[in-house]
Design a protein around this motif. Structure first.
Motif, PDB file in Angstrom:
ATOM      1  N   GLU A  48      22.488  21.249  -8.006  1.00 45.23           N
ATOM      2  CA  GLU A  48      22.579  22.071  -6.798  1.00 45.23           C
ATOM      3  C   GLU A  48      21.661  21.509  -5.719  1.00 45.23           C
ATOM      4  OE1 GLU A  48      24.045  25.331  -6.165  1.00 45.23           O
ATOM      5  OE2 GLU A  48      25.319  24.587  -7.766  1.00 45.23           O
ATOM      6  N   PRO A  49      22.114  21.459  -4.438  1.00 47.71           N
ATOM      7  CA  PRO A  49      21.206  20.961  -3.407  1.00 47.71           C
ATOM      8  C   PRO A  49      19.941  21.821  -3.279  1.00 47.71           C
ATOM      9  CG  PRO A  49      23.269  21.793  -2.437  1.00 47.71           C
ATOM     10  CD  PRO A  49      23.451  21.771  -3.916  1.00 47.71           C
ATOM     11  N   PHE A  50      20.116  23.137  -3.441  1.00 49.10           N
ATOM     12  CA  PHE A  50      18.941  24.023  -3.391  1.00 49.10           C
ATOM     13  C   PHE A  50      18.748  24.587  -4.802  1.00 49.10           C
ATOM     14  CE2 PHE A  50      20.644  24.003   0.916  1.00 49.10           C
ATOM     15  CZ  PHE A  50      19.512  23.695   1.643  1.00 49.10           C
ATOM     16  N   ASP A  51      18.045  23.829  -5.622  1.00 53.23           N
ATOM     17  CA  ASP A  51      17.897  24.179  -7.029  1.00 53.23           C
ATOM     18  C   ASP A  51      16.616  25.002  -7.215  1.00 53.23           C
ATOM     19  OD1 ASP A  51      17.691  24.354  -9.709  1.00 53.23           O
ATOM     20  OD2 ASP A  51      17.288  22.220 -10.038  1.00 53.23           O
TER      21      ASP A  51
ATOM     22  N   GLY B 218      12.801  24.757  -5.908  1.00 51.66           N
ATOM     23  CA  GLY B 218      12.219  26.092  -6.049  1.00 51.66           C
ATOM     24  C   GLY B 218      10.699  26.042  -6.126  1.00 51.66           C
ATOM     25  N   GLY B 219      10.185  25.043  -6.871  1.00 52.94           N
ATOM     26  CA  GLY B 219       8.733  24.917  -7.031  1.00 52.94           C
ATOM     27  C   GLY B 219       8.028  24.710  -5.699  1.00 52.94           C
TER      28      GLY B 219
ATOM     29  N   ARG C 233       6.212  26.357   0.516  1.00 52.01           N
ATOM     30  CA  ARG C 233       5.578  25.416   1.449  1.00 52.01           C
ATOM     31  C   ARG C 233       6.614  24.961   2.485  1.00 52.01           C
ATOM     32  NH1 ARG C 233       5.757  20.389   2.554  1.00 52.01           N
ATOM     33  NH2 ARG C 233       7.205  19.945   0.852  1.00 52.01           N
ATOM     34  N   LEU C 234       7.812  24.659   1.979  1.00 50.36           N
ATOM     35  CA  LEU C 234       8.885  24.210   2.882  1.00 50.36           C
ATOM     36  C   LEU C 234       9.292  25.323   3.850  1.00 50.36           C
ATOM     37  CD1 LEU C 234      10.938  21.847   3.405  1.00 50.36           C
ATOM     38  CD2 LEU C 234      12.525  23.170   1.998  1.00 50.36           C
TER      39      LEU C 234
ATOM     40  N   ALA D 121      20.185  16.553   4.426  1.00 51.16           N
ATOM     41  CA  ALA D 121      21.297  16.335   3.484  1.00 51.16           C
ATOM     42  C   ALA D 121      21.557  17.607   2.672  1.00 51.16           C
ATOM     43  CB  ALA D 121      20.974  15.164   2.562  1.00 51.16           C
ATOM     44  N   LYS D 122      20.488  18.278   2.295  1.00 51.25           N
ATOM     45  CA  LYS D 122      20.646  19.547   1.547  1.00 51.25           C
ATOM     46  C   LYS D 122      21.344  20.590   2.408  1.00 51.25           C
ATOM     47  CE  LYS D 122      16.465  19.238  -1.355  1.00 51.25           C
ATOM     48  NZ  LYS D 122      17.105  18.997  -2.652  1.00 51.25           N
ATOM     49  N   ILE D 123      20.918  20.686   3.669  1.00 52.41           N
ATOM     50  CA  ILE D 123      21.518  21.657   4.597  1.00 52.41           C
ATOM     51  C   ILE D 123      23.022  21.378   4.728  1.00 52.41           C
ATOM     52  CG2 ILE D 123      21.606  22.348   7.051  1.00 52.41           C
ATOM     53  CD1 ILE D 123      19.062  23.321   5.933  1.00 52.41           C
ATOM     54  N   ASP D 124      23.353  20.086   4.927  1.00 48.74           N
ATOM     55  CA  ASP D 124      24.766  19.721   5.118  1.00 48.74           C
ATOM     56  C   ASP D 124      25.597  20.095   3.900  1.00 48.74           C
ATOM     57  OD1 ASP D 124      24.197  18.769   7.600  1.00 48.74           O
ATOM     58  OD2 ASP D 124      24.153  16.653   7.023  1.00 48.74           O
TER      59      ASP D 124
END
Ligand SMILES: C[S@@+](CC[C@H](N)C(=O)[O-])C[C@H]1O[C@@H](n2cnc3c(N)ncnc32)[C@H](O)[C@@H]1O
Length: 234
Positions: free
Chosen positions: A4-7, A13-14, A18-19, A187-190
């Motif tokens: 998953e791009p957002f795993d 997740g870890g 911060r992000l 890239a994750k957003i896309d």
């Protein structure tokens, strides 16, 4: 390991909080705004449902300011629930906090006095999944109860979308995010964000049984809306 791009059960997740603090304009403020709005609408010792509890930041923010609130947080990621449990313990606000590994659908209890859902729905496709999320929240609220939704959103066909997206990307840089991380995040957003317009959000809220929807916040592509479950409960 998940692809998953957002795993949220992996490295993403870890490092999520911060992000989030870097890329979401008004991230910390968003929880204080929700607190301020809900405070004005809730009586003593309300039961509040937090959908997508993440690192526990909402729960700790709410509970620290309002020790009488009884908070139930749900999150389908085992890692995020563990981080939230740790965060809640560290803050010493366990009393009256219930963290559930699962979705709102997995809760047997209902009749909540309020609910929040921050930065969750944009990960779900608009193929019935977004609608199901909102319905599952509406079904667990008492009629008339407030619901705060905070979302990344936008109509990609609209002329201003490109300008806002470019500004949002520049914001990451202004916040100190390096080029490699920006490229990876883009890239994750896309791949993983399922964009919808504000008009579609309003449509989904209405179809799920929310009314009196007010937009209280906008920061680039993020928005906050407060509504209430219809008083008829439908
Ligand atoms: C971007 S984080 C947001 C966490 C927190 N609300 C915040 O704003 O910092 C999204 C969270 O939603 C969770 N999530 C994903 N799908 C969900 C669903 N259908 N119901 C509830 N939570 C979900 C993820 O596991 C993740 O912890």
């Amino acid at each position: 390991m998940s692809q998953e791009p957002f795993d949220f059960d992996g490295a993403y997740g870890g490092g999520y909080e911060r992000l989030a603090r870097t890329v979401i304009p008004g991230y910390l403020t968003s929880f204080h705004q929700a607190l301020a709005l809900l405070r004005g609408r809730l009586g003593p010792n309300p039961r509040v449902l937090v959908v997508g509890a993440g690192t526990g930041i909402e729960i700790v923010t709410f509970k620290t300011a309002e020790p009488g609130w009884r908070l139930t947080g749900v999150d389908p990621s085992a890692q995020m629930i563990e981080i939230a449990r740790h965060r809640v313990r560290e803050a010493g606000v366990n009393d009256g906090v219930h963290l559930v590994h699962g979705r709102a659908d997995d809760l047997d209890e209902g009749g909540f006095d309020a609910a929040t859902c921050f930065n969750v729905m944009h990960f779900l496709p608009d193929d019935g999944a977004k609608q199901a999320l909102l319905r599952s929240i509406a079904e667990r609220l008492a009629p008339g109860s407030p619901f705060v939704l905070f979302e990344l959103h936008g109509d990609r066909a609209a002329s201003h979308f490109g300008e806002y997206f470019a500004a949002w990307s520049r914001y990451w840089e202004i916040q100190g995010m390096g080029e490699a991380e920006r490229t990876e995040f883009r890239a994750k957003i896309d791949e993983g964000i399922h964009w919808i317009s504000e008009a579609r959000i309003l449509e989904l809220l209405a179809a799920a049984g929310f009314e009196d929807v007010q937009r209280y916040f906008r920061s680039l592509l993020y928005g906050g809306w407060i509504s209430r479950r219809s008083s008829s409960g439908k």
